[in-house]
Write a protein that holds these residues in place. Structure first.
Motif, short mmCIF file in Angstrom:
data_model
loop_
_atom_site.label_atom_id
_atom_site.label_comp_id
_atom_site.label_asym_id
_atom_site.label_seq_id
_atom_site.Cartn_x
_atom_site.Cartn_y
_atom_site.Cartn_z
N ILE A 366 0.82 -1.21 0.00
CA ILE A 366 0.00 0.00 0.00
C ILE A 366 0.86 1.27 0.00
O ILE A 366 0.39 2.33 -0.40
CB ILE A 366 -0.99 0.01 1.18
N GLU A 367 2.12 1.16 0.42
CA GLU A 367 3.05 2.28 0.29
C GLU A 367 3.45 2.47 -1.17
O GLU A 367 3.52 3.60 -1.68
CB GLU A 367 4.27 2.05 1.16
N LEU A 368 3.70 1.35 -1.86
CA LEU A 368 4.05 1.41 -3.28
C LEU A 368 2.87 1.93 -4.10
O LEU A 368 3.05 2.70 -5.06
CB LEU A 368 4.48 0.04 -3.78
N MET A 369 1.66 1.51 -3.73
CA MET A 369 0.47 2.01 -4.43
C MET A 369 0.34 3.53 -4.28
O MET A 369 -0.09 4.21 -5.21
CB MET A 369 -0.78 1.33 -3.88
N HIS A 370 0.71 4.04 -3.11
CA HIS A 370 0.62 5.48 -2.92
C HIS A 370 1.61 6.21 -3.81
O HIS A 370 1.28 7.23 -4.43
CB HIS A 370 0.89 5.84 -1.45
#
Length: 455
Positions: A366-370
């Motif tokens: 979810i950090e990479l998605m951000h």
């Protein structure tokens, strides 16, 4: 509603309206045929109650029409309608006659206009679908997506929280419930909202059509995530853009999208180019761990030749889970060779991706998605400033074919500016199956997935 049921449903949009004359005529018919279910007690209440019921009937009709005519509708997809009386939140519409919703649904069911799928505890909220009689009404009145309007309003910055003690869906090999949570506006959220509204305005005026039909108003949003309901309110996880019909459209229908057509007729639009950041999720993982991009195809895993989709999903799973992978989730198992186990998969991925293996099980997805969403929003905004409308995907965009080169250059320059390195970009082929000339009612129903045999 759980995640599986939610994936099959479109939630009622309280801002949709019956704008066109043809859809307005259907609302008048529905008001008449369900009149016996609206019985004000005293004369002074009658006009107000009628106005609220008319608004509600128009909203439900617009939602049913949108569900029926949406190019991306999947078989079995329903319209989820929460009929319980709840306290208003920032995600609802102020003044919406929620107290009348249950009665309206019941009256439409009694009139044979919709089928109700009752609420199931922890599995499904009340959901409905249009009956053949309602579809026939749409056909007879010639209703199109352009007949659906949308009032101003509606939250475009959504914040959800995981509901399970810091777990995520990958750690449990199954979906984990996520719920919308309240937050107070800040300069950051105001800026984020303005950006989404700008892109929505650009696309609403871009003459987007599907199979020659204007697609009507859009409701784009960015959906952020908290790891738990108790986490401080922040907007630095996920943030992907949602709400565009093209994002869930089957590949063999994408060639029917055009941009730049007449806003009323959809005619004169230009075919699209599908531009994609190459292996973006893996690229961002390497940038996070090493500061540089990997060499070669990150999804070329020995033993998974011919299963590139499985390799991609496996890497996403490993980066998005908390803890070790001990059992293959059904969705992942289905796209891997039959003899592959969780242990074999982890060993193969670790051998291929040693520099990022320490991120496996660290819930960094979810950090990479951000990061992905930040790059994509910056691309959309810069292209908008250049007069180029772009339809956002998770890791790419669709633009007019004539805007291809300018968009490719912008995608690379924006990623270089934000990440310190230009991400590789490619154009994906548009699948175009042999199709007869699309025109008339038959083609419209064929393109939107509505036909009399499947009603």
């Amino acid at each position: 509603m759980n995640n599986r049921a939610e994936a099959l449903s479109i939630f009622l949009d309280p801002w949709l309206t019956s704008k066109g004359d043809s859809l307005a005529a259907i609302v008048d018919y529905l008001m008449s045929t369900t009149a016996q279910h609206s019985k004000p007690r005293i004369r002074s209440e009658r006009r107000d109650a009628t106005e609220r019921r008319h608004f509600l009937m128009g909203n439900i009709a617009a939602n049913l029409a949108h569900l029926a005519l949406s190019p991306s509708r999947e078989a079995g997809q329903l319209l989820a309608i929460a009929t319980a009386k709840t306290k208003p939140t920032r995600y609802g519409r102020e003044g919406y006659p929620q107290g009348l919703l249950k009665g309206a649904v019941e009256s439409l069911q009694a009139a044979g206009m919709l089928t109700v799928h009752p609420y199931v505890f922890k599995q499904r909220t009340t959901a409905v679908e249009p009956t053949p009689a309602f579809i026939d009404l749409l056909d007879r009145h010639g209703v199109r997506l352009r007949d659906i309007g949308r009032d101003a309003g509606g939250e475009t910055i959504w914040l959800r929280a995981r509901q399970g003690d810091g777990e995520n869906e990958w750690s449990r090999n199954g979906p984990l419930e996520k719920r919308l949570v309240a937050y107070e506006d800040t300069e950051e959220t105001i800026k984020l909202r303005a950006e989404v509204e700008r892109i929505t305005e650009v696309l609403d005026n871009a003459g987007i059509a599907f199979a020659g039909e204007p697609i009507g108003p859009l409701a784009l949003r960015r959906s952020f995530l908290l790891r738990s309901p108790h986490a401080p309110r922040a907007f630095n996880l996920n943030g992907r853009i949602a709400g565009g019909f093209w994002q869930t459209l089957k590949a063999n229908k994408r060639h029917l999208i055009t941009i730049g057509g007449h806003p009323e007729t959809g005619l004169g639009g230009e075919d699209i180019a599908d531009l994609d950041y190459v292996s973006m999720f893996a690229m961002l993982a390497y940038l996070k761990a090493t500061g540089s991009l990997p060499e070669g195809d990150p999804y070329a895993i020995p033993g998974l030749e011919g299963h590139r989709g499985g390799a991609k999903l496996a890497l996403i799973s490993l980066l998005s889970r908390s803890g070790d992978l001990k059992l293959l989730a059904p969705k992942l198992k289905a796209v891997l060779p039959q003899d592959w186990t969780a242990r074999r998969l982890v060993e193969a991925m670790t051998a291929k991706h040693g520099p990022i293996a320490h991120l496996f099980g660290a819930d960094v997805g979810i950090e990479l998605m951000h990061t992905e969403s930040r790059v994509l929003m910056a691309v959309l905004l810069e292209l908008a400033d250049k007069g180029i409308p772009a339809l956002p995907m998770h890791d790419g965009i669709n633009v007019k074919a004539s805007d291809r080169e300018a968009a490719l250059e912008t995608m690379q320059s924006v990623s270089a500016k934000l990440l310190g390195v230009a991400l590789p970009v490619k154009e994906k082929p548009i699948v175009c199956l042999p199709v007869q000339h699309l025109g008339g009612e038959h083609a419209r129903l064929q393109a939107t997935g509505i036909n009399r045999q499947t009603r």
